[in-house]
Motif scaffolding. Structure first.
Motif, PDB file in Angstrom:
ATOM      1  N   LEU A1110      30.063  37.382  39.767  1.00  0.00           N
ATOM      2  CA  LEU A1110      29.578  38.411  38.851  1.00  0.00           C
ATOM      3  C   LEU A1110      30.427  39.670  38.974  1.00  0.00           C
ATOM      4  N   PRO A1111      30.971  40.186  37.869  1.00  0.00           N
ATOM      5  CA  PRO A1111      31.758  41.420  37.941  1.00  0.00           C
ATOM      6  C   PRO A1111      30.867  42.629  38.156  1.00  0.00           C
ATOM      7  N   SER A1112      31.448  43.703  38.707  1.00  0.00           N
ATOM      8  CA  SER A1112      30.653  44.889  39.023  1.00  0.00           C
ATOM      9  C   SER A1112      30.055  45.511  37.776  1.00  0.00           C
ATOM     10  N   VAL A1113      30.795  45.483  36.644  1.00  0.00           N
ATOM     11  CA  VAL A1113      30.271  46.086  35.413  1.00  0.00           C
ATOM     12  C   VAL A1113      29.025  45.351  34.949  1.00  0.00           C
ATOM     13  N   PHE A1114      28.994  44.038  35.125  1.00  0.00           N
ATOM     14  CA  PHE A1114      27.831  43.241  34.744  1.00  0.00           C
ATOM     15  C   PHE A1114      26.630  43.587  35.621  1.00  0.00           C
TER      16      PHE A1114
END
Length: 1484
Positions: A1110-1114
């Protein structure tokens, strides 16, 4: 079976058995328990040994492979655990001397041949023997064997082997040296030790030490040698040499040899036949046969300094100074420079000079540091034997100048420090070779030269002989020489030294020196100037010297004695009359071509002295009221239009015009000094009382224009060398820098009198010099110097720059024009059309842009049309096809300008500049980028633009932008441009730079919306337009059903935008709702934003996030969505963490899916601090929303175990765990506040299990070798946090942890925590945590303490004993780590005081506590500070003891311990008890 295997011995000796089978049988026999042989181990070892002996004596023919396998077999036996166990159990294994001799012979062969076969195996066998004490005795019992081994090992290492055997070889050397040093220390025959070292070991060990010191094996690769091992071997070699060649018993022999002392008939025992030990050592050292000729000189040179150091370490003491000196000439004689002929010395390379001079420097430093040279004693008692040696050395150094070698200067400095008379006979040659005629360019060499000159000048300052020194300096300057080849006399280093010297001199010596220079100038130089370039250059050198003297003398004031003032005034008048004017007369009547070199140098000299005289005259006039200038008083002078007669009386205006015309022909020191004269004239004019007149103002403007215009062409050419800041070094190359430095340094004076064109020119130069590429700047190793770029950078960052409004405004306009120029170069339409579309780019005045603000300000704030004119214009350009496209080079250029803009204080710009720059930066940010722009450059460009826009909008004039544009318009323009460009972004979506870019964009969007709320600017209108626009983008983003038609970059941009909208609008609506002021429209807009955010997140989840990292922005977006949605459902004025409502959320299943995935990949996220922080925030919010929790599993348990996995994961580095601790702390705080008793029990259990790793830790420590133990064990970082958590839990008290058994488990934990084998910082950290746990139990669990005092004391006594261990006095080492032990001792004292307050519980145990204390303290000698603290604590325990307890202790303690207790108790009665009795009486 035993009978079968018993025949193995026969088969091994049988000639019919093949060697392959013999080796297999031997191996099997060693490892098998079924093979029964009497004395099996000795039999097998003897078989292998006899086989090798037979082979090497030519009695047996074996293949090389078999021989190597036999060595490996022996090596396996020697290193086997089975053999170690047998030896440990007392069994004797006899190696036989024959095996050791074979090993020595093989190593000798290896040192002579190139063959590498069996080398590793033989060395490993040797290592196995030496590392096992029971086996090493065969070497230590026969001293000649260890000496022979060491000699051959040294020679083998001197062959500089490479590969894997290097580390092994040096480990064997270390072991062998260790054994030999032990033997050497026990040696009772000094003659034998001396003979072994000098006869067998001296030469190879000196070669080896030289190779190690030179870093032969330091480079990375297979042959890399660990630094610690190299250092150990070098120190062992030095210890061996000291113990062999420089034993205390040899002192009498050295005295007899070096001091010619006759011992007569005195018997000196074993030493009577040992003559001339120093000659023996030196003969072995200089013998040419022991190493290659190319290496020999370097080995000798490096060894000379070592031998002298060892000699001093062994024999230097008061009274032995002459003996220690006598060694010096003999060792110095080993160097080539001491005895080579003149022709040979001239042919010696600079590198060889450097090597030998470094040794000489070390020798001289040893003399100085040990006070070997006493001038008086040498002269009175020893006939100046030392002085004559140093004089010969000084002559050698001065006669063979090595100005490119820093050590040469340092050697001369050392001699000067010893005695100035050593160098004084050659003072003129010294000054010439080290300063006046020296060509010094390297920075390190310049520093060495400066240090020498500093010592020289300071010496003569102390002797009060500075005029004598200057006489020699002037003699060197004025002697015939090729002046054109000389460097400037006063570069930065010598000038700095001379300045420091002059500041310490009294005025009389300054005036004497000044007069001396003036006389030499008049008599030796001035009469011969015309037509002589050499003389003209000498005049410039003398002028520089005069300039330095006059500028750096202490200024006179009204308290200065009148005779000194009068003498100073006479000197000034004399200088003007006899030197300055004659030089100007030559310049005015050249009698030849004007462009000749001699005339130019006279011009430089005359104008430098004119400027110097004028400056000093002005300062004396201001500071000293009794000084009467020949140019008149500053306050009485009439204001005239003429140029300089006020500064230099007697020189007419027409003459100055001629001089100006002459100096204008070339960039030179003269032109720079003329500018300084004009500047000085401006200062004098400003001081006058009538300076406000029109004539004065006109003159000031003319002077300022002349100063600026004088060097304009030079600055426009751009090329300039760096300058050291000294007036005497200004040349055609350095003049532009000097001119720019003069202008910038005096901007506060000049700026008020410059016309607008000059100010714009100044701003243009400032910008141009700031944009010079970093490749043209000096490296860090170069001498600090002044460059155009450094000067410009200094003014850019100066707080005074914004205060100079005219220059600041012009500079801002230059930046605007620079950006516009680049943008126009990328224009894809007609420039006239572009000026209509983007008019602010072409405005030459910021005030014009400000008029737009005034025009739109007249319109009401809710009116859309006029206020949206600029926005609609930009929006139409962005949507259609922006008329500007930038390529790679253009983007680089504009980035340079943006970096300059970022250095400005954008947040303090006035309104006109603020509006103009906002429109400029926004136009730049939405510019179209070409295909040649790389992804990194594109993102850097966009991030820079939006960071600057954000910085600008944090300023005081931020509201002015919103008078011409709505926030919603800026929002739409920005995102439309980014969405359009996102489809062409050449960047990977997982790239960290893309994540950083999203952060920058999100921060700016959030700032814009926060500004809306803070300023309350049409909230419904702006948020409505923003929400509508994002809805449109959402529709477009979800329209493409096929994955290939969708834009992942655009989707993430949309996600960030929606997230920021929820993040800003959510808390605002919630706050207004609590105050019953929230408009219903805003709540509806927030609900729409939440729905859109959830839909986009689920789309991202479905098309990529699910099942992947999971990316940090998500994660951040999910957290924001959850927080906003929970806030929307909150009906009452209460915090989210206390919410009790159970209204189902619209994205419950989605949150649960994200929760599950985050838990599973939490260890993987630990490496990314940003992602981990976002994950912790989500988990905290999820935990505080009970309606989201799954029905089956406990969220508390799942979260706790996931975090535990992170802490226990060996792949997560210690540094990462330390970084994520604060984020974990926030989550744990929330969990523990809400958790149940069962949850607490589970946490305690897991903590107890976690501490089981201490057993593994102890095992690891036992397995580490000596160097590896210095590395920090990973479990330390795990145990610390566990103890912190344990202390925090225990501090909850008995209300939370009601079961006493659970508390008692903490004692078991503490007993497993190791407190030894730790570095001081680690020890202090663990000690404090253990103390905190004990203190928490003592204070918060009184019921447990009723039954658990013995367990408590067991843990506490571990702390006491460990403090004694850490606070003991060590044989070697410093007290740097004592502070940790002291802090821990204070904690122990504090705990004793807390125990003493619980007298009822601890009285029974007090005598046992005292007994344990004295028993342990008897084993060590503590530092007094540590002992004092511990005693203060135990005195409090003695207060609890009653008289029977004291009698019990006196009887039951052991005799040695009893004495310690007696001393302790006496001190207790004398100091502590008496003090408290006195206090009680006083209180009564």
């Amino acid at each position: 079976m035993a009978a079968v295997y018993s025949g193995i011995s026969f088969k091994l000796k049988s000639k019919t058995t093949s060697w392959e089978d013999k080796l297999k049988l031997a191996h099997f026999a060693w490892i098998s328990h079924q093979c029964v042989l009497p004395n099996k181990e000795q039999v097998l070892l003897d078989w292998a040994r006899q086989s090798l002996i037979a082979f090497y004596k030519k009695k047996l023919d074996l293949k090389e492979d078999i021989v190597e396998r036999l060595w490996i077999y022996i090596d396996n036996i020697l290193h086997s655990k089975k053999l170690q166990d047998l030896l440990k159990n007392g069994k004797t294994i006899n190696l036989q001397i024959s095996l050791v001799k074979i090993i020595n012979e093989r190593i000798a062969e290896f040192s002579l041949s190139e063959s590498q076969r069996s080398t590793c195996a033989v060395l490993s066998c040797c290592q196995g023997i030496l590392s096992t004490p029971a086996l090493a005795v065969i070497y230590t019992a026969r001293q000649e064997l260890i000496v022979a081994l060491l000699s051959q090992l040294f020679w083998l290492a001197c062959r500089q082997p490479e590969g894997t055997e290097v580390a092994q070889l040096f480990e064997v050397i270390r072991l062998a040296l260790g054994h030999y040093l032990s033997i050497q220390q026990q040696q009772v025959n000094p003659r034998r030790a001396f003979g072994e070292v000098t006869g067998h070991l001296l030469q190879p060990c000196l070669v080896l030490r030289h190779l190690l010191s030179g870093g032969t094996w330091a480079q990375a690769g297979q042959g890399q040698l660990r630094q610690a091992l190299s250092r150990d071997v070098r120190s062992q070699i030095e210890a061996m040499l000291r113990g062999g060649a420089f034993q205390p018993e040899l002192l009498s022999s050295y005295k007899e040899e070096l001091l010619d002392q006759q011992q007569g008939d005195k018997k000196i025992g074993a030493m009577k036949n040992l003559l001339a030990p120093m000659d023996t050592v030196i003969a072995r050292l200089v013998d040419a046969g022991y190493c290659e000729p190319s290496l020999h000189a370097a080995v000798v040179a490096n060894s000379v300094a070592l031998l002298y150091k060892l000699f001093l370490d062994s024999y230097f003491k008061e009274g032995n100074q002459l003996l220690c000196f006598q060694v010096l000439p003999r060792l110095f004689g080993c160097l080539r420079i001491s005895h080579w002929q003149e022709e040979q010395l001239k042919a010696l390379a600079t590198s060889d000079w450097t090597t030998e001079l470094l040794v000489v420097e070390q020798l001289l430093n040893s003399v100085a540091n040990n006070n070997i040279y006493n001038i008086a004693a040498d002269r009175i008692r020893h006939g100046e034997v030392q002085f004559h040696f140093y004089r010969r050395l000084a002559e050698l150094l001065i006669n063979h100048s090595q100005a490119s070698v820093p050590a040469w200067f340092r050697c001369l400095k050392a001699l000067m420090s010893l005695n100035h008379l050593i160098l004084e006979p050659d003072l003129d040659d010294l000054l010439a070779s080290t300063w006046i005629d020296a060509e010094v360019t390297d920075f390190r060499t310049k520093k060495a030269q400066e240090a020498l000159l500093h010592t020289l000048f300071q010496t003569y300052v102390k002797l009060r002989q500075v005029p004598r020194l200057f006489e020699e300096i002037l003699g060197v300057i004025c002697r015939p020489a090729a002046e054109a080849l000389r460097q400037p006399v006063l570069t930065s280093g010598p000038s700095r030294v001379l300045s420091e010297c002059l500041l310490e001199l009294p005025p009389s010596q300054i005036l004497d020196t000044w007069s001396l220079v003036l006389e030499k100038f008049q008599s030796l130089v001035l009469p011969y100037l015309r037509g002589d370039a050499d003389m003209a250059l000498k005049s410039l050198s003398l002028s520089s010297l005069l300039h330095c003297i006059m500028f750096n003398m202490r200024s006179l004031d009204s308290s200065t004695p009148l005779p000194v003032i009068r003498r100073m005034q006479c000197m000034m008048e004399r200088m003007l009359r006899e030197l300055v004017r004659p030089l100007l007369d030559i310049l005015l009547d050249p009698q030849g071509p004007e462009l000749e070199l001699w005339l130019q140098k006279i011009s430089d000299s005359a104008l430098l002295l004119s400027y110097t005289w004028a400056q000093v005259d002005t300062m004396l006039s201001i500071n000293c009221s009794q000084y009467h200038s020949v140019s008149g008083a500053l306050t009485d002078v009439a204001v005239e239009i003429s140029n300089l007669p006020l500064l230099l009386p007697g020189v007419e205006t027409c003459h100055w015009k001629k001089i100006e015309k002459f100096t204008a022909q070339f960039d030179s020191l003269g032109r720079y000094c003329l500018e300084q004269l004009y500047l000085q004239k401006m200062k004098r004019t400003l001081i006058q009382t009538s300076c406000q007149s029109e004539e004065a103002l006109c003159r000031l403007k003319c002077d300022a224009a002349y100063i600026l215009g004088s060097g304009r062409e030079s600055l426009n050419r751009g090329a300039a060398a760096s300058w050291d800041g000294q007036a005497g070094t200004v040349s055609a190359l350095t003049y532009p820098v000097a001119h720019w430095h003069l202008i910038v340094s005096n901007l506060t004076i000049l700026i008020s009198y410059l016309c607008p064109d000059d100010v714009r020119s100044l701003a243009s130069v400032l910008l141009r010099t700031l944009l010079v590429s970093k490749a043209q700047e000096g490296s860090a190793d170069e001498e600090p110097s002044i460059t155009l770029e450094k000067i410009s950078s200094a003014i850019l960052h100066s707080p005074l720059f914004p205060e100079m409004q005219s220059l600041h405004s012009a500079f801002l306009m230059c930046l605007t024009e620079g950006c516009t120029s680049i943008l126009c170069s990328g224009a894809q339409s007609d420039p006239s059309l572009l000026s209509q579309q983007l008019p602010w780019l072409f405005e030459k005045d910021h005030m014009v842009v400000a008029l737009w603000e005034n025009r739109f300000a007249k319109v009401g704030p809710e009116s859309v049309e006029p206020k949206g004119e600029i926005a609609q214009n930009l929006l139409s350009l962005v949507k259609s096809d922006f008329p500007i496209q930038l390529e790679g080079e253009q983007l680089d250029s504009i980035l340079g300008l943006l970096e300059v803009i970022s250095a400005l204080q954008l947040d303090s710009l006035l309104t006109p500049y603020h509006v103009h720059y906002f429109l400029l930066l926004l136009s730049v940010a939405i510019t179209k980028l070409g295909s040649s722009c790389s992804s990194s450059l594109t993102l850097k460009f966009l991030m820079t633009c939006y960071r600057l826009l954000g910085y600008l909008q944090r300023g005081k004039s931020a509201r002015s932008v919103l008078k011409i544009m709505y926030v919603s318009d800026i929002f739409e323009i920005m995102l439309t441009s980014l969405f359009k460009a996102s489809s062409r972004f050449p960047v990977n979506i997982d790239d960290p730079s893309w994540s950083e870019f999203l952060q920058v964009i999100g921060a700016f969007l959030e700032q814009l919306m926060q500004m809306l709320i803070q300023m309350k600017l049409s909230l419904v209108l702006n948020f409505g337009k923003i929400t509508g626009f994002l809805h449109k983008l959402y529709t477009e983003a979800t329209a493409g059903k096929q994955v290939e038609n969708q834009n992942p970059w655009g989707r993430q941009l949309l996600l960030v935008s929606l997230t920021k909208l929820c993040q800003v609008l959510g808390p605002f609506v919630r706050e207004r709702k609590q105050q019953h002021e929230a408009p219903a429209v805003l709540s509806e807009l927030l609900q729409k934003a939440i729905l859109h955010t959830g839909a986009v997140l689920q789309l991202c989840w479905a098309q990529g996030a699910q099942g992947q990292h999971l990316p940090s922005v998500f994660i951040a977006s999910v957290s924001t969505l959850l927080e906003a949605e929970v806030g929307q459902h909150s009906r009452h004025r209460t915090e989210i963490s206390r919410m009790t409502d159970r209204i189902p959320l619209s994205h419950t299943a989605f949150y649960q899916n994200v929760y599950s995935q985050l838990l599973s990949e939490l260890p993987a996220l630990a490496g990314d601090s940003q992602c981990f922080q976002a994950a912790m925030r989500f988990l905290t919010l999820f935990f505080l929303a009970p309606e989201l929790h799954p029905k089956k599993d406990s969220v508390f348990t799942s979260m706790f175990h996931s975090v535990r996995k992170v802490l226990g994961d060996p792949a997560v580095p210690v540094e990462v765990i330390q970084d994520i601790e604060p984020h974990l702390g926030v989550l744990f705080t929330q969990m523990l506040e809400v958790g149940t008793t069962e949850d607490f029990r589970m946490v305690m259990q897991c903590i107890l299990q976690g501490l089981d790793i201490s057993n593994m830790w102890k095992a690891n420590l036992q397995l580490q070798n000596r160097e590896a133990c210095q590395e920090q064990p990973v479990p330390v970082a795990v145990v610390g946090p566990i103890l912190d958590v344990l202390a925090a839990l225990l501090r909850q008290g008995e209300e939370t942890i009601s079961n006493p058994h659970h508390v008692s488990l903490a004692f078991s934990i503490l007993l497993t925590v190791p407190l030894d084998h730790l570095k001081p910082p680690e020890y202090g950290s663990i000690f404090l945590r253990v103390h905190n746990v004990l203190f928490s139990i003592l204070q918060c669990h009184p019921k447990v303490m009723l039954k658990a005092i013995p367990s408590f004391l067991n843990c506490f006594n571990r702390l006491v004993f460990s403090v004694m261990h850490e606070g003991r006095q060590k044989d070697k080492g410093s007290t740097d780590d004592l502070s940790v032990a002291l802090e821990c001792a204070r904690l122990v004292e504090r705990m004793y005081s807390h125990i003493a307050t619980r007298a009822e519980e601890f009285t029974v145990f007090s005598p046992f506590m005292v007994a344990q204390y004295v028993t342990e303290v008897q084993k060590v000698t503590l530092y007094p500070a540590v002992k004092g603290l511990l005693q203060e604590g135990i005195y409090l325990i003695l207060d609890l003891c009653i008289e029977p307890d004291i009698q019990f202790l006196r009887v039951s303690l052991q005799p040695g311990v009893r004495d310690i207790f007696k001393e302790l108790y006496n001190d207790y009665v004398k100091y502590h008890k008496a003090k408290h009795e006195g206090e009680r009486r006083y209180t009564v």
